[in-house]
Design a protein around this motif. Structure first.
Motif, PDB file in Angstrom:
ATOM      1  N   UNK A 189      -6.564  -6.279   4.406  1.00 27.74           N
ATOM      2  CA  UNK A 189      -6.802  -5.415   3.416  1.00 27.74           C
ATOM      3  C   UNK A 189      -8.305  -4.854   3.524  1.00 27.74           C
ATOM      4  N   UNK A 190      -9.413  -5.549   4.088  1.00 23.39           N
ATOM      5  CA  UNK A 190     -10.405  -4.661   4.924  1.00 23.39           C
ATOM      6  C   UNK A 190      -9.630  -3.482   6.073  1.00 23.39           C
ATOM      7  N   UNK A 191      -8.967  -3.705   6.524  1.00 21.27           N
ATOM      8  CA  UNK A 191      -8.702  -2.513   7.979  1.00 21.27           C
ATOM      9  C   UNK A 191      -8.118  -1.945   6.946  1.00 21.27           C
ATOM     10  N   UNK A 192      -7.620  -2.056   6.027  1.00 20.75           N
ATOM     11  CA  UNK A 192      -6.547  -0.349   5.520  1.00 20.75           C
ATOM     12  C   UNK A 192      -7.608   0.047   4.538  1.00 20.75           C
ATOM     13  N   UNK A 193      -8.950  -0.438   4.192  1.00 20.50           N
ATOM     14  CA  UNK A 193      -9.853   0.347   3.740  1.00 20.50           C
ATOM     15  C   UNK A 193      -9.910   0.926   4.078  1.00 20.50           C
ATOM     16  N   UNK A 194     -10.807   0.955   5.777  1.00 19.85           N
ATOM     17  CA  UNK A 194     -11.370   1.255   6.823  1.00 19.85           C
ATOM     18  C   UNK A 194     -10.520   2.413   7.053  1.00 19.85           C
ATOM     19  N   UNK A 195      -9.479   1.424   7.428  1.00 14.53           N
ATOM     20  CA  UNK A 195      -8.826   3.188   7.844  1.00 14.53           C
ATOM     21  C   UNK A 195      -8.178   4.433   6.776  1.00 14.53           C
ATOM     22  N   UNK A 196      -8.137   4.344   4.977  1.00 14.29           N
ATOM     23  CA  UNK A 196      -8.397   5.142   4.149  1.00 14.29           C
ATOM     24  C   UNK A 196      -9.462   5.406   4.730  1.00 14.29           C
ATOM     25  N   UNK A 197     -10.342   4.969   4.437  1.00  8.29           N
ATOM     26  CA  UNK A 197     -12.069   6.068   5.044  1.00  8.29           C
ATOM     27  C   UNK A 197     -11.834   6.456   6.324  1.00  8.29           C
ATOM     28  N   UNK A 198     -11.037   6.695   7.156  1.00 13.30           N
ATOM     29  CA  UNK A 198     -11.196   7.023   8.143  1.00 13.30           C
ATOM     30  C   UNK A 198     -10.272   8.631   8.095  1.00 13.30           C
ATOM     31  N   UNK A 199      -9.136   8.528   7.008  1.00 15.06           N
ATOM     32  CA  UNK A 199      -8.022   9.046   6.773  1.00 15.06           C
ATOM     33  C   UNK A 199      -8.703  10.258   6.301  1.00 15.06           C
ATOM     34  N   UNK A 200      -9.708   9.803   5.109  1.00 16.02           N
ATOM     35  CA  UNK A 200     -10.395  10.761   3.956  1.00 16.02           C
ATOM     36  C   UNK A 200     -11.647  11.968   4.831  1.00 16.02           C
ATOM     37  N   UNK A 230       0.810  -1.364   0.159  1.00 18.06           N
ATOM     38  CA  UNK A 230      -0.599  -0.276   0.487  1.00 18.06           C
ATOM     39  C   UNK A 230       0.934   1.160   0.240  1.00 18.06           C
ATOM     40  N   UNK A 231       1.144   2.057  -0.989  1.00 24.65           N
ATOM     41  CA  UNK A 231       1.827   2.821  -0.824  1.00 24.65           C
ATOM     42  C   UNK A 231       1.352   4.201  -0.207  1.00 24.65           C
ATOM     43  N   UNK A 232       0.387   4.362   0.704  1.00 22.37           N
ATOM     44  CA  UNK A 232      -0.061   5.634   1.352  1.00 22.37           C
ATOM     45  C   UNK A 232      -0.505   5.687   2.621  1.00 22.37           C
ATOM     46  N   UNK A 233      -0.151   3.678   3.010  1.00 17.50           N
ATOM     47  CA  UNK A 233      -0.258   3.591   4.154  1.00 17.50           C
ATOM     48  C   UNK A 233       1.484   3.767   5.220  1.00 17.50           C
ATOM     49  N   UNK A 234       1.267   4.444   6.286  1.00 19.90           N
ATOM     50  CA  UNK A 234       2.372   5.059   6.972  1.00 19.90           C
ATOM     51  C   UNK A 234       1.793   3.818   7.916  1.00 19.90           C
ATOM     52  N   UNK A 235       3.517   2.848   8.596  1.00 15.35           N
ATOM     53  CA  UNK A 235       3.625   2.481   9.659  1.00 15.35           C
ATOM     54  C   UNK A 235       3.716   3.462  10.897  1.00 15.35           C
ATOM     55  N   UNK A 236       3.248   2.844  11.901  1.00 11.45           N
ATOM     56  CA  UNK A 236       4.112   3.236  13.696  1.00 11.45           C
ATOM     57  C   UNK A 236       3.768   2.709  15.036  1.00 11.45           C
ATOM     58  N   UNK A 237       5.240   2.139  14.741  1.00  9.84           N
ATOM     59  CA  UNK A 237       5.023   0.798  15.937  1.00  9.84           C
ATOM     60  C   UNK A 237       4.960   1.917  17.465  1.00  9.84           C
ATOM     61  N   UNK A 238       3.773   0.870  18.069  1.00  8.65           N
ATOM     62  CA  UNK A 238       3.700   1.927  19.420  1.00  8.65           C
ATOM     63  C   UNK A 238       4.303   1.565  20.218  1.00  8.65           C
ATOM     64  N   UNK A 239       5.270   0.858  21.239  1.00  7.44           N
ATOM     65  CA  UNK A 239       5.369   0.403  22.149  1.00  7.44           C
ATOM     66  C   UNK A 239       4.971   0.281  23.757  1.00  7.44           C
ATOM     67  N   UNK A 240       4.488  -1.319  23.399  1.00  2.00           N
ATOM     68  CA  UNK A 240       3.024  -0.730  24.809  1.00  2.00           C
ATOM     69  C   UNK A 240       3.349  -0.124  26.577  1.00  2.00           C
ATOM     70  N   UNK A 241       4.876  -0.346  26.435  1.00  2.00           N
ATOM     71  CA  UNK A 241       5.489   0.793  27.863  1.00  2.00           C
ATOM     72  C   UNK A 241       5.551   2.126  27.491  1.00  2.00           C
ATOM     73  N   UNK A 242       5.674   2.506  26.759  1.00  2.00           N
ATOM     74  CA  UNK A 242       5.469   4.031  26.182  1.00  2.00           C
ATOM     75  C   UNK A 242       4.449   4.420  25.823  1.00  2.00           C
ATOM     76  N   UNK A 243       3.151   3.648  25.586  1.00  2.00           N
ATOM     77  CA  UNK A 243       1.438   4.587  25.059  1.00  2.00           C
ATOM     78  C   UNK A 243       1.445   5.439  26.226  1.00  2.00           C
ATOM     79  N   UNK A 244       0.253   6.873  25.570  1.00  2.00           N
ATOM     80  CA  UNK A 244       0.045   7.725  25.525  1.00  2.00           C
ATOM     81  C   UNK A 244      -0.536   7.737  26.237  1.00  2.00           C
ATOM     82  N   UNK A 245      -1.732   8.165  27.035  1.00  2.00           N
ATOM     83  CA  UNK A 245      -3.932   8.235  26.440  1.00  2.00           C
ATOM     84  C   UNK A 245      -4.437   8.662  25.801  1.00  2.00           C
ATOM     85  N   UNK A 246      -4.245   8.231  24.454  1.00  2.00           N
ATOM     86  CA  UNK A 246      -5.362   8.715  23.428  1.00  2.00           C
ATOM     87  C   UNK A 246      -4.316   8.785  22.146  1.00  2.00           C
ATOM     88  N   UNK A 247      -2.912   8.617  22.667  1.00  2.00           N
ATOM     89  CA  UNK A 247      -1.941   8.180  21.501  1.00  2.00           C
ATOM     90  C   UNK A 247      -2.998   7.604  20.807  1.00  2.00           C
TER      91      UNK A 247
END
Length: 244
Positions: free
Chosen positions: A217-228, A29-46
């Motif tokens: 693929x279904x998840x990425x489609x939903x995330x794209x819709x959210x982004x739009x 997916x050329x339009x998707x950026x991934x960001x790893x969030x380690x669990x012990x560094x999660x911030x509420x709402x992040x």
């Protein structure tokens, strides 16, 4: 092009095959950026500030409480949420605690043995481990899962813990949908009704031979819709501020 931003909630490790696979899969997916969030560094709402949240395999997590909080935030905010293997297990845990009101814990989690006597082990060691196994799942017609998988699918698992059919009953009564089961009737996929994408799989779609797996693929489609949708809101705010 504005990217679709997806948060990967989990403790990244080269020892977890799914963690190695995910970036390769998502590179399709050329339009998707991934960001790893380690669990012990999660911030509420992040996590829910992203266009999609993927709670990845690799439990027990370094900080279970923060993972459950991130899942709750995504669910209540309507952020597309996918949980695979350990992520699925913790989505079930969050629903039980927050929606059903059960003081539930994961039998594999750190500190589980010290849990209060009243706490219920909701995610328990399976009588027959699925670690390294593949198996058939039967999918419920009309569900979100069936749109991706069809009414029957053959999937790869890598887990020894999960939700049993008996323990799922009070969760189903509270609105959780078990949308796929093993031939013996054990839960394998859960989802919630409504427009927001909320899906958890006991199997690991990351390990499928053909990628991207339909669930991913279904998840990425939903995330794209959210982004739009977010971009449209941002443009509307900017136009109003400029008097257009």
């Amino acid at each position: 092009m504005n990217p679709t931003r997806i948060a990967l909630v989990g403790d990244r490790s080269t020892a977890v095959r799914a963690h190695e696979q995910i970036p390769r899969i998502v590179s399709a997916y050329d339009d998707v950026d991934l960001h790893w969030l380690p669990t012990d560094q999660l911030v509420p709402g992040e996590a829910s500030a992203f266009d999609g949240v993927w709670v990845v395999p690799g439990s027990p997590y370094a900080d279970e409480a923060r993972v459950v909080e991130a899942i709750r935030d995504a669910r209540t905010d309507g952020t597309p949420l996918l949980g695979t293997c350990g992520g699925y297990q913790h989505m079930v845990l969050e629903f039980a605690r927050t929606v059903v009101g059960v003081d539930a814990h994961h039998a594999e989690s750190r500190g589980a043995r010290e849990a209060a006597p009243s706490s219920t082990a909701l995610i328990t060691e399976l009588a027959c481990s699925l670690k390294g196994h593949s198996g058939q799942i039967d999918v419920v017609p009309g569900s979100r899962a069936v749109a991706a998988l069809g009414e029957q699918s053959f999937e790869r698992f890598h887990c020894s813990f999960g939700l049993t059919a008996a323990d799922a009953e009070p969760l189903v009564a509270a609105g959780l949908v078990v949308s796929a089961r093993s031939p013996e009737g054990e839960p394998r996929v859960v989802e919630l009704p409504g427009e927001a994408f909320w899906l958890g799989t006991a199997f690991q779609p990351e390990l499928a031979d053909t990628q991207p797996h339909p669930v991913i693929d279904a998840f990425v489609v939903a995330a794209r819709h959210r982004a739009r949708g977010r971009r449209a809101v941002a443009v509307g705010v900017a136009d109003r501020a400029a008097g257009r």
